[in-house]
Write a protein that holds these residues in place. Structure first.
Motif, PDB file in Angstrom:
ATOM      1  N   PRO A  77      19.603 -17.031  16.419  1.00  0.00           N
ATOM      2  CA  PRO A  77      18.336 -16.290  16.340  1.00  0.00           C
ATOM      3  C   PRO A  77      18.001 -15.643  17.680  1.00  0.00           C
ATOM      4  CG  PRO A  77      18.093 -18.500  15.436  1.00  0.00           C
ATOM      5  CD  PRO A  77      19.436 -18.446  16.084  1.00  0.00           C
ATOM      6  N   HIS A  78      17.179 -14.647  17.606  1.00  0.00           N
ATOM      7  CA  HIS A  78      16.784 -13.893  18.786  1.00  0.00           C
ATOM      8  C   HIS A  78      16.161 -14.813  19.824  1.00  0.00           C
ATOM      9  CE1 HIS A  78      16.059 -10.145  20.779  1.00  0.00           C
ATOM     10  NE2 HIS A  78      14.826 -10.548  21.087  1.00  0.00           N
ATOM     11  N   GLY A  79      16.493 -14.582  21.080  1.00  0.00           N
ATOM     12  CA  GLY A  79      15.872 -15.341  22.162  1.00  0.00           C
ATOM     13  C   GLY A  79      16.641 -16.587  22.555  1.00  0.00           C
ATOM     14  N   CYS A  80      17.740 -16.858  21.891  1.00  0.00           N
ATOM     15  CA  CYS A  80      18.526 -18.040  22.234  1.00  0.00           C
ATOM     16  C   CYS A  80      19.333 -17.793  23.501  1.00  0.00           C
ATOM     17  CB  CYS A  80      19.471 -18.399  21.095  1.00  0.00           C
ATOM     18  SG  CYS A  80      18.643 -19.205  19.723  1.00  0.00           S
ATOM     19  N   ASP A  81      19.711 -18.885  24.147  1.00  0.00           N
ATOM     20  CA  ASP A  81      20.532 -18.792  25.346  1.00  0.00           C
ATOM     21  C   ASP A  81      21.805 -19.609  25.127  1.00  0.00           C
ATOM     22  OD1 ASP A  81      21.742 -18.899  27.790  1.00  0.00           O
ATOM     23  OD2 ASP A  81      19.942 -19.494  28.901  1.00  0.00           O
ATOM     24  N   ALA A 133      25.646 -15.428  20.705  1.00  0.00           N
ATOM     25  CA  ALA A 133      24.330 -14.805  20.836  1.00  0.00           C
ATOM     26  C   ALA A 133      24.035 -13.929  19.624  1.00  0.00           C
ATOM     27  CB  ALA A 133      24.262 -13.995  22.116  1.00  0.00           C
ATOM     28  N   ALA A 134      25.068 -13.248  19.142  1.00  0.00           N
ATOM     29  CA  ALA A 134      24.875 -12.349  18.003  1.00  0.00           C
ATOM     30  C   ALA A 134      24.518 -13.129  16.745  1.00  0.00           C
ATOM     31  CB  ALA A 134      26.141 -11.527  17.782  1.00  0.00           C
ATOM     32  N   ARG A 135      25.071 -14.325  16.623  1.00  0.00           N
ATOM     33  CA  ARG A 135      24.819 -15.097  15.409  1.00  0.00           C
ATOM     34  C   ARG A 135      23.516 -15.871  15.466  1.00  0.00           C
ATOM     35  NH1 ARG A 135      29.826 -18.117  12.882  1.00  0.00           N
ATOM     36  NH2 ARG A 135      31.494 -16.709  13.494  1.00  0.00           N
ATOM     37  N   GLN A 180      19.278 -25.214  19.646  1.00  0.00           N
ATOM     38  CA  GLN A 180      20.328 -24.258  20.012  1.00  0.00           C
ATOM     39  C   GLN A 180      21.669 -24.973  20.193  1.00  0.00           C
ATOM     40  OE1 GLN A 180      19.428 -21.366  23.070  1.00  0.00           O
ATOM     41  NE2 GLN A 180      17.237 -21.470  22.643  1.00  0.00           N
ATOM     42  N   PHE A 218       8.480 -17.031  15.793  1.00  0.00           N
ATOM     43  CA  PHE A 218       8.888 -16.008  16.758  1.00  0.00           C
ATOM     44  C   PHE A 218       9.522 -16.571  18.017  1.00  0.00           C
ATOM     45  CE2 PHE A 218       7.355 -12.778  14.167  1.00  0.00           C
ATOM     46  CZ  PHE A 218       6.190 -13.232  13.570  1.00  0.00           C
ATOM     47  N   ALA A 277      11.928 -18.699  20.398  1.00  0.00           N
ATOM     48  CA  ALA A 277      13.316 -19.111  20.235  1.00  0.00           C
ATOM     49  C   ALA A 277      13.335 -20.585  19.879  1.00  0.00           C
ATOM     50  CB  ALA A 277      14.062 -18.865  21.532  1.00  0.00           C
TER      51      ALA A 277
END
Lengths: 219, 265, 219
Positions: free
Chosen positions: A47-51, A43-45, A22, A14, A16
């Motif tokens: 995983p969730h929570g990435c910067d 960001a769309a590609r 990243q 869960f 990031a």
């Protein structure tokens, strides 16, 4: 590996991914993408929570002074070779063009029948061979002059070159497939099969090239 | 398969029939007898090295018998394999004949086992290969190749397939160019026959065959020869049909023809 | 910048560039190209006196564990994304048209048994190689013609190409999965048929081994 700052466990479900991870992602996406990529797309590609913006900043720093740089194109990002190394890339632009049918046929005849004279090529093709066609093949260095034929007029003959073998991935001109093998490879139409096509051959009929029977009698 | 009693295949119940049919219809899904044998071998659920070739041969022959009983046409390959397995079975069952020079049943069985094992190995290798990380699916090349700049140069591309297609195009053209003779100077027998049939009704008297030649065919020697030959052949045809008579006074004398009166008509 | 070992002055006119500089050059050239580049090509592009092989070794190390990797493909080198990041890119790829099972198997047989003739492929698969199968593999440029076999009929052989290696991420044909085990098990050797063993009836009589079909029905 040591250079990456593995702050978070990669396998976490869960959380990031770590910033090092990243950075790898951004690197791979920018490398493989055919277009510059915006931060939003990243960001769309990812995983969730990435910067992605931060990962981009790290990545940009990493590539400073290297052979490749991270550059901004409008509001998107792309990788480009360093400008001072442009001379390495300054080989001529290559425009790929298909050989004309006449040239292809002439080349094929020379390859299969070498050494062969112009008159013989014309006899096999059934049409005259324009000077330009042979000149082009000579210029490409796929064909060169062979020995003169010891017949009246002592016509020159043509043979194929090493460059020809190289280009077509052949080890020698003798490795060119014969008619039977062309048939086996499906390059001759079924009606040319002397023994009658075995019944199972139609299983992947959709894979066989459409040679277009009509073509055969075109000229 | 004479001495050892194979169970007689008489599918009676509908269920049995359907089961048999399913097996046979499946043949379409197999890539030849070796593939089918490999599939049957799997039902033995043992290492391919320990497989019973004899059991496999029996199973295969039963299968072919069923197909025959259902009158399903099997490709020749399947029947060749059946014949060979029947032969192999007899070799495996009968004590070796010391007079016989042929290979031992065990050797043949071992080779078949080898073939099956090898095919299976290639299947697995293929699966492993395709399970790898592949370019364009898992691994990616540079999206914006930069190999371009400054000087323009035209590079002609042609693949070996192009080359071979070009050559086969020429060769196919030669092989299949419809055979057309130069027909200007040829008078065919069909033409002559048609012409004579129209004229014979009026030829009650002996008339020289030469006079039947079509107009304009006697000045050019080539055309004259062709017309003469065709007319002569046609006249023979009419004689055969009982519609004309021919006569010749002597060697190289002119040939004459007249209508033959039909006695029966 | 600090990472590069600037042992030589960049502006020297005659000395070869420093290894750090050579690394940048190799990096730029490989980055720019979608196709693998051979060491010879690198040497031809780079200034006189460079050692691209050494630069490659350094560069490969540098990219270890990153989002992009340096991979060897036959005699050439290429930059490729790390396999574990494929999921980031998959949305822009078009899956190759699915090859038939026959084509996939034929390809594997050519890879593992190369150089291999058509008759040998058929012997292994137990069916004839359908029209179009080999043709398709040739067209994908995964397979090319090798030397002719010095046996009666001099059949052509097939071998796999660099594009094949590139597609399946193999450094060389020796790295095919399970190759050593298959070889150890004797499954790659041509084993002579005991007389009378089943062989498919071959339309190319010259390629088929003498199986003495008549013997089959003797008793």
């Amino acid at each position: 590996m040591a250079e990456r700052d593995d702050t978070g466990p990669r396998e976490s479900l869960f959380a990031a991914p770590s910033m090092g991870e990243q950075e790898r992602m951004v690197e791979a996406v920018l490398f493989a993408s055919a277009e510059p990529v915006t931060v939003a797309e990243l960001a769309a590609r990812m995983p969730h929570g990435c910067d992605p913006a931060e990962a981009l900043a790290h990545l940009r720093k990493r590539y400073e002074g290297r052979g490749v740089r991270l550059v901004r194109v409008g509001d998107a990002w792309a990788m480009r070779t360093a400008p001072d190394l442009g001379f390495l890339m300054s080989r001529e632009t290559v425009e790929h063009r298909k050989l004309s049918r006449a040239a292809m046929e002439t080349l094929a005849i020379i390859a299969y029948h070498q050494p062969v004279t112009r008159a013989e090529i014309e006899e096999i093709r059934g049409v005259s061979v324009s000077r330009g066609t042979v000149d082009l093949l000579l210029e490409l260095e796929w064909v060169r002059f062979g020995r003169r034929r010891m017949t009246p007029g002592r016509p020159v003959t043509f043979v194929v070159t090493e460059a020809f073998l190289d280009h077509f991935g052949l080890e020698s001109a003798r490795d060119l497939p014969g008619l039977a093998e062309l048939r086996a490879a499906g390059l001759l139409e079924a009606r040319a099969l002397p023994t009658g096509a075995p019944a199972r051959e139609d299983e992947d009929a959709e894979e066989s090239p459409d040679t277009g029977q009509s073509e055969l009698f075109e000229d | 398969m004479t001495e050892d009693s194979e169970p007689e295949i008489v599918p009676i119940s509908v269920a049995a029939r359907l089961a048999a049919e399913a097996l046979v219809v499946d043949v379409d899904g197999f890539e030849g007898p070796l593939d089918l044998l490999l599939n049957m071998a799997r039902t033995q659920k043992v290492d391919l090295r320990q497989i019973s070739i004899l059991a496999l041969a029996r199973q295969y022959l039963v299968f072919v018998e069923k197909a025959r009983a259902l009158r399903i046409e099997l490709a020749a390959d399947y029947l060749v394999m059946a014949a060979w397995l029947a032969f192999l079975k007899s070799r495996l069952l009968l004590p070796p004949d010391p007079q016989d020079e042929g290979p031992l049943g065990e050797d043949l069985a071992a080779h078949l086992a080898f073939q099956l094992e090898r095919l299976q190995a290639m299947r697995e290798a293929s699966a492993q290969l395709w399970a790898r990380d592949r370019l364009g699916r898992d691994i990616f090349a540079r999206g914006i190749p930069e190999d371009v700049t400054r000087h323009r140069r035209v590079e002609y591309t042609a693949t070996l397939v192009d080359l071979m297609q070009a050559y086969s195009r020429i060769r196919t053209r030669d092989e299949f160019r419809p055979f057309v003779m130069d027909r200007d100077k040829v008078f065919t027998m069909e033409e002559a026959l048609e012409r004579l049939r129209g004229m014979i009704g009026f030829a009650g008297q002996w008339t020289e065959l030469q006079s039947y030649l079509p107009e304009g065919w006697d000045d050019d020697p080539v055309k004259w020869r062709s017309a003469t030959a065709a007319t002569f052949a046609a006249s023979l045809e009419l004689v055969k049909e009982g519609r004309a008579e021919l006569r010749q006074q002597g060697m190289f004398a002119p040939i004459q023809m007249r209508r033959r009166e039909r006695r029966d008509g």
